[in-house]
Design a protein around this motif. Sequence first.
Motif, PDB file in Angstrom:
ATOM      1  N   VAL A  21       0.849  -1.189   0.000  1.00  0.00           N
ATOM      2  CA  VAL A  21       0.000   0.000   0.000  1.00  0.00           C
ATOM      3  C   VAL A  21       0.885   1.239   0.000  1.00  0.00           C
ATOM      4  CG1 VAL A  21      -1.813   1.254   1.226  1.00  0.00           C
ATOM      5  CG2 VAL A  21      -1.775  -1.258   1.287  1.00  0.00           C
ATOM      6  N   ASP A  22       0.760   2.056  -1.014  1.00  0.00           N
ATOM      7  CA  ASP A  22       1.545   3.290  -1.123  1.00  0.00           C
ATOM      8  C   ASP A  22       1.013   4.314  -0.117  1.00  0.00           C
ATOM      9  OD1 ASP A  22       2.877   5.627  -1.857  1.00  0.00           O
ATOM     10  OD2 ASP A  22       2.760   5.170  -3.996  1.00  0.00           O
ATOM     11  N   LEU A  23       1.876   4.756   0.779  1.00  0.00           N
ATOM     12  CA  LEU A  23       1.515   5.727   1.821  1.00  0.00           C
ATOM     13  C   LEU A  23       2.106   7.111   1.567  1.00  0.00           C
ATOM     14  CD1 LEU A  23       2.254   3.501   4.952  1.00  0.00           C
ATOM     15  CD2 LEU A  23       0.014   3.930   3.910  1.00  0.00           C
ATOM     16  N   THR A  24       2.744   7.291   0.419  1.00  0.00           N
ATOM     17  CA  THR A  24       3.478   8.529   0.159  1.00  0.00           C
ATOM     18  C   THR A  24       2.580   9.762   0.252  1.00  0.00           C
ATOM     19  OG1 THR A  24       4.906   7.241  -1.307  1.00  0.00           O
ATOM     20  CG2 THR A  24       5.103   9.645  -1.423  1.00  0.00           C
ATOM     21  N   THR A  58       6.788   2.078  -7.044  1.00  0.00           N
ATOM     22  CA  THR A  58       5.481   1.430  -7.213  1.00  0.00           C
ATOM     23  C   THR A  58       4.924   1.784  -8.585  1.00  0.00           C
ATOM     24  OG1 THR A  58       4.313   3.303  -6.222  1.00  0.00           O
ATOM     25  CG2 THR A  58       4.928   1.491  -4.746  1.00  0.00           C
ATOM     26  N   GLY A  59       3.920   1.027  -8.999  1.00  0.00           N
ATOM     27  CA  GLY A  59       3.222   1.347 -10.229  1.00  0.00           C
ATOM     28  C   GLY A  59       3.847   0.798 -11.488  1.00  0.00           C
ATOM     29  N   GLY A  61       5.267  -2.359 -11.461  1.00  0.00           N
ATOM     30  CA  GLY A  61       5.389  -3.784 -11.219  1.00  0.00           C
ATOM     31  C   GLY A  61       6.294  -4.143 -10.054  1.00  0.00           C
ATOM     32  N   SER A  62       7.039  -3.170  -9.524  1.00  0.00           N
ATOM     33  CA  SER A  62       7.963  -3.474  -8.428  1.00  0.00           C
ATOM     34  C   SER A  62       7.239  -3.915  -7.165  1.00  0.00           C
ATOM     35  CB  SER A  62       8.834  -2.253  -8.111  1.00  0.00           C
ATOM     36  OG  SER A  62       9.627  -1.914  -9.205  1.00  0.00           O
ATOM     37  N   ASP A  63       6.045  -3.377  -6.928  1.00  0.00           N
ATOM     38  CA  ASP A  63       5.289  -3.794  -5.751  1.00  0.00           C
ATOM     39  C   ASP A  63       4.899  -5.273  -5.863  1.00  0.00           C
ATOM     40  OD1 ASP A  63       3.874  -2.596  -7.845  1.00  0.00           O
ATOM     41  OD2 ASP A  63       2.406  -1.658  -6.560  1.00  0.00           O
ATOM     42  N   ASP A  64       4.460  -5.704  -7.036  1.00  0.00           N
ATOM     43  CA  ASP A  64       4.157  -7.124  -7.256  1.00  0.00           C
ATOM     44  C   ASP A  64       5.430  -7.964  -7.205  1.00  0.00           C
ATOM     45  OD1 ASP A  64       1.408  -6.754  -7.484  1.00  0.00           O
ATOM     46  OD2 ASP A  64       1.531  -6.413  -9.653  1.00  0.00           O
ATOM     47  N   ASP A  65       6.533  -7.418  -7.737  1.00  0.00           N
ATOM     48  CA  ASP A  65       7.812  -8.127  -7.675  1.00  0.00           C
ATOM     49  C   ASP A  65       8.246  -8.348  -6.232  1.00  0.00           C
ATOM     50  OD1 ASP A  65       7.957  -8.230 -10.439  1.00  0.00           O
ATOM     51  OD2 ASP A  65       9.336  -6.520 -10.598  1.00  0.00           O
ATOM     52  N   LEU A  66       8.007  -7.353  -5.377  1.00  0.00           N
ATOM     53  CA  LEU A  66       8.351  -7.501  -3.967  1.00  0.00           C
ATOM     54  C   LEU A  66       7.556  -8.651  -3.345  1.00  0.00           C
ATOM     55  CD1 LEU A  66       9.699  -6.726  -1.320  1.00  0.00           C
ATOM     56  CD2 LEU A  66       7.963  -4.924  -1.058  1.00  0.00           C
ATOM     57  N   LEU A  67       6.256  -8.700  -3.612  1.00  0.00           N
ATOM     58  CA  LEU A  67       5.441  -9.794  -3.063  1.00  0.00           C
ATOM     59  C   LEU A  67       5.910 -11.148  -3.596  1.00  0.00           C
ATOM     60  CD1 LEU A  67       1.888  -8.179  -3.125  1.00  0.00           C
ATOM     61  CD2 LEU A  67       3.377  -8.560  -1.139  1.00  0.00           C
ATOM     62  N   THR A  68       6.293 -11.206  -4.879  1.00  0.00           N
ATOM     63  CA  THR A  68       6.808 -12.448  -5.459  1.00  0.00           C
ATOM     64  C   THR A  68       8.107 -12.856  -4.771  1.00  0.00           C
ATOM     65  OG1 THR A  68       5.760 -11.998  -7.578  1.00  0.00           O
ATOM     66  CG2 THR A  68       7.610 -13.537  -7.601  1.00  0.00           C
ATOM     67  N   ALA A  69       9.005 -11.895  -4.548  1.00  0.00           N
ATOM     68  CA  ALA A  69      10.269 -12.189  -3.868  1.00  0.00           C
ATOM     69  C   ALA A  69      10.021 -12.690  -2.449  1.00  0.00           C
ATOM     70  CB  ALA A  69      11.155 -10.949  -3.849  1.00  0.00           C
ATOM     71  N   LEU A  70       9.055 -12.076  -1.763  1.00  0.00           N
ATOM     72  CA  LEU A  70       8.733 -12.522  -0.406  1.00  0.00           C
ATOM     73  C   LEU A  70       8.166 -13.939  -0.409  1.00  0.00           C
ATOM     74  CD1 LEU A  70       7.331  -9.212   1.074  1.00  0.00           C
ATOM     75  CD2 LEU A  70       9.516 -10.328   1.631  1.00  0.00           C
ATOM     76  N   HIS A  71       7.391 -14.291  -1.443  1.00  0.00           N
ATOM     77  CA  HIS A  71       6.889 -15.666  -1.572  1.00  0.00           C
ATOM     78  C   HIS A  71       8.045 -16.645  -1.749  1.00  0.00           C
ATOM     79  CE1 HIS A  71       2.515 -15.746  -1.614  1.00  0.00           C
ATOM     80  NE2 HIS A  71       2.581 -14.512  -2.095  1.00  0.00           N
ATOM     81  N   THR A  72       9.074 -16.242  -2.480  1.00  0.00           N
ATOM     82  CA  THR A  72      10.238 -17.101  -2.682  1.00  0.00           C
ATOM     83  C   THR A  72      11.016 -17.262  -1.380  1.00  0.00           C
ATOM     84  OG1 THR A  72      10.405 -16.420  -4.990  1.00  0.00           O
ATOM     85  CG2 THR A  72      12.374 -17.387  -4.005  1.00  0.00           C
ATOM     86  N   GLN A 118      10.932   6.723  -5.803  1.00  0.00           N
ATOM     87  CA  GLN A 118      10.704   6.111  -4.496  1.00  0.00           C
ATOM     88  C   GLN A 118       9.334   6.474  -3.924  1.00  0.00           C
ATOM     89  OE1 GLN A 118      14.257   7.568  -2.434  1.00  0.00           O
ATOM     90  NE2 GLN A 118      15.013   5.456  -2.381  1.00  0.00           N
ATOM     91  N   SER A 119       8.734   5.483  -3.277  1.00  0.00           N
ATOM     92  CA  SER A 119       7.477   5.653  -2.555  1.00  0.00           C
ATOM     93  C   SER A 119       7.607   4.983  -1.194  1.00  0.00           C
ATOM     94  CB  SER A 119       6.319   5.007  -3.310  1.00  0.00           C
ATOM     95  OG  SER A 119       6.111   5.637  -4.548  1.00  0.00           O
ATOM     96  N   VAL A 120       6.852   5.475  -0.225  1.00  0.00           N
ATOM     97  CA  VAL A 120       6.794   4.884   1.106  1.00  0.00           C
ATOM     98  C   VAL A 120       5.610   3.917   1.116  1.00  0.00           C
ATOM     99  CG1 VAL A 120       6.522   5.331   3.569  1.00  0.00           C
ATOM    100  CG2 VAL A 120       7.669   7.025   2.108  1.00  0.00           C
TER     101      VAL A 120
END
Length: 141
Positions: A21-24, A58-59, A61-72, A118-120
Amino acid sequence: MSDAFTTRVLDVATGSRERVVDLTQECEHFLGEVAAGRDGLLNIFVPHATCGVAVIETGAGSDDDLLTALHTLLPADDRWQHRHGSPGHGRDHVLPAIVPPHATLPVIGGSLELGTWQSVCLVDTNRDNPSRQVRLSFLGQ
């Protein structure tokens, strides 16, 4: 308390799926109200055992990439000793060791000093907890 330190708690609905969730904008809005053009530090903290704060793009695909990396790194399977909640929930309790529950960022002239892309972001892989709190604290000079 002086205006050198100001804090606010945001309620963030994350729902029942894994989210970044982008909080910026919320951070900038908070600083617009309290920083009054000053320099200082913004601390973002989530008082939860199963989510974290990341500064990422964000925006694109990096946010989805982060979730994919965390799944790995942290598969949602039965390997975890911490076993209450959804299957694989134990991994959610390991997440803050990889994505810490806090970030402290510079504020220059009342604005968050982030890089171009960058986004928070709040990172929440815990599907069992649909709402989160985020504490924003500004320490200004």
